[in-house]
Design a protein around this motif. Structure first.
Motif, PDB file in Angstrom:
ATOM      1  N   ARG A 101      -0.531 -29.611  24.412  1.00 11.42           N
ATOM      2  CA  ARG A 101       0.709 -28.870  24.121  1.00 11.42           C
ATOM      3  C   ARG A 101       1.428 -29.485  22.931  1.00 11.42           C
ATOM      4  O   ARG A 101       2.028 -28.795  22.111  1.00 11.42           O
ATOM      5  CB  ARG A 101       1.633 -28.840  25.332  1.00 11.42           C
ATOM      6  N   VAL A 104      -0.385 -28.239  19.824  1.00  9.85           N
ATOM      7  CA  VAL A 104      -0.006 -26.852  19.508  1.00  9.85           C
ATOM      8  C   VAL A 104       1.357 -26.833  18.830  1.00  9.85           C
ATOM      9  O   VAL A 104       1.556 -26.136  17.824  1.00  9.85           O
ATOM     10  CB  VAL A 104       0.002 -25.974  20.782  1.00  9.85           C
ATOM     11  N   PHE A 105       2.301 -27.606  19.362  1.00  6.16           N
ATOM     12  CA  PHE A 105       3.633 -27.678  18.765  1.00  6.16           C
ATOM     13  C   PHE A 105       3.550 -28.185  17.324  1.00  6.16           C
ATOM     14  O   PHE A 105       4.175 -27.634  16.424  1.00  6.16           O
ATOM     15  CB  PHE A 105       4.539 -28.588  19.608  1.00  6.16           C
ATOM     16  N   LYS A 131       7.332 -18.795  18.566  1.00  4.31           N
ATOM     17  CA  LYS A 131       6.130 -19.458  19.078  1.00  4.31           C
ATOM     18  C   LYS A 131       6.355 -20.959  19.216  1.00  4.31           C
ATOM     19  O   LYS A 131       5.870 -21.574  20.169  1.00  4.31           O
ATOM     20  CB  LYS A 131       4.947 -19.181  18.161  1.00  4.31           C
ATOM     21  N   GLU A 134       8.362 -21.520  22.331  1.00  2.00           N
ATOM     22  CA  GLU A 134       7.498 -21.307  23.499  1.00  2.00           C
ATOM     23  C   GLU A 134       6.569 -22.501  23.711  1.00  2.00           C
ATOM     24  O   GLU A 134       6.367 -22.943  24.843  1.00  2.00           O
ATOM     25  CB  GLU A 134       6.683 -20.028  23.334  1.00  2.00           C
ATOM     26  N   SER A 135       6.014 -23.039  22.631  1.00  4.95           N
ATOM     27  CA  SER A 135       5.117 -24.182  22.772  1.00  4.95           C
ATOM     28  C   SER A 135       5.891 -25.429  23.205  1.00  4.95           C
ATOM     29  O   SER A 135       5.384 -26.240  23.982  1.00  4.95           O
ATOM     30  CB  SER A 135       4.354 -24.449  21.478  1.00  4.95           C
ATOM     31  N   TYR A 136       7.130 -25.565  22.738  1.00  3.89           N
ATOM     32  CA  TYR A 136       7.963 -26.693  23.170  1.00  3.89           C
ATOM     33  C   TYR A 136       8.288 -26.579  24.660  1.00  3.89           C
ATOM     34  O   TYR A 136       8.226 -27.562  25.395  1.00  3.89           O
ATOM     35  CB  TYR A 136       9.241 -26.757  22.340  1.00  3.89           C
TER      36      TYR A 136
END
Length: 171
Positions: A101, A104-105, A131, A134-136
């Protein structure tokens, strides 16, 4: 000769004015949703993880920003994220799900940085901002999940070499 010098000066002046008009582009951004809350017990477990709290503060600024240039904010998010997994991270959080994760961030932060530097449309920047948030939030969720007390872990980790407390039935 004088005509040549005059012509060169005019071209030089035009080039300088073109460069000076390249001011940072300012956009108006759509509002972002909330950052998910953590349980107090999870927050207590994360007190020593300073980079996590720096990232949270910077994300609050990022989330609340609705106009202006995002360059500095995105650079700070990238800087903090680089330190995040090398800081005093709790042992229970060193999981592949949390690390992925974080990756992704970081990827989305670099994408947003590139979009801001190349003056991409506000709609594309807004999409990447959503996005990123959302990733956070997914990152925070996986951290909270890793630190949450789980009943099945107690069951799986119990000492199976001890005899049961119930005596066997004799026939």
């Amino acid at each position: 000769m004088a005509v040549l010098l005059t012509a060169c000066r005019e071209e030089e002046t035009e080039t300088n004015t073109e460069k000076s008009t390249e001011a940072p582009v300012s956009y108006a951004y759509s509002p972002l949703g909330p950052i998910i809350e953590l349980q107090p017990s999870v927050e207590d477990s994360l007190r020593e993880w300073t980079a996590f709290w720096e990232l949270q503060e910077e994300m609050e600024i990022f989330r609340s920003k609705n106009t202006g240039d995002l360059s500095f904010n995105v650079d700070e998010l990238i800087r903090i994220e680089k330190e995040l997994l090398h800081d005093s991270i709790p042992e229970k959080v060193k999981l592949p799900a949390v690390k992925s994760r974080s990756l992704v961030f970081r990827t989305l932060a670099y994408k947003l940085k590139d979009q801001v530097e190349h003056r991409i449309s506000a709609a594309d920047i807004d999409s990447t901002r959503v996005k990123m948030l959302e990733s956070y939030n997914a990152f925070r969720f996986h951290i909270a999940d890793a630190l949450r007390e789980k009943v099945y872990e107690d069951f799986l980790n119990r000492d199976t070499t001890r005899p049961d407390s119930i005596p066997p039935v004799k026939n």
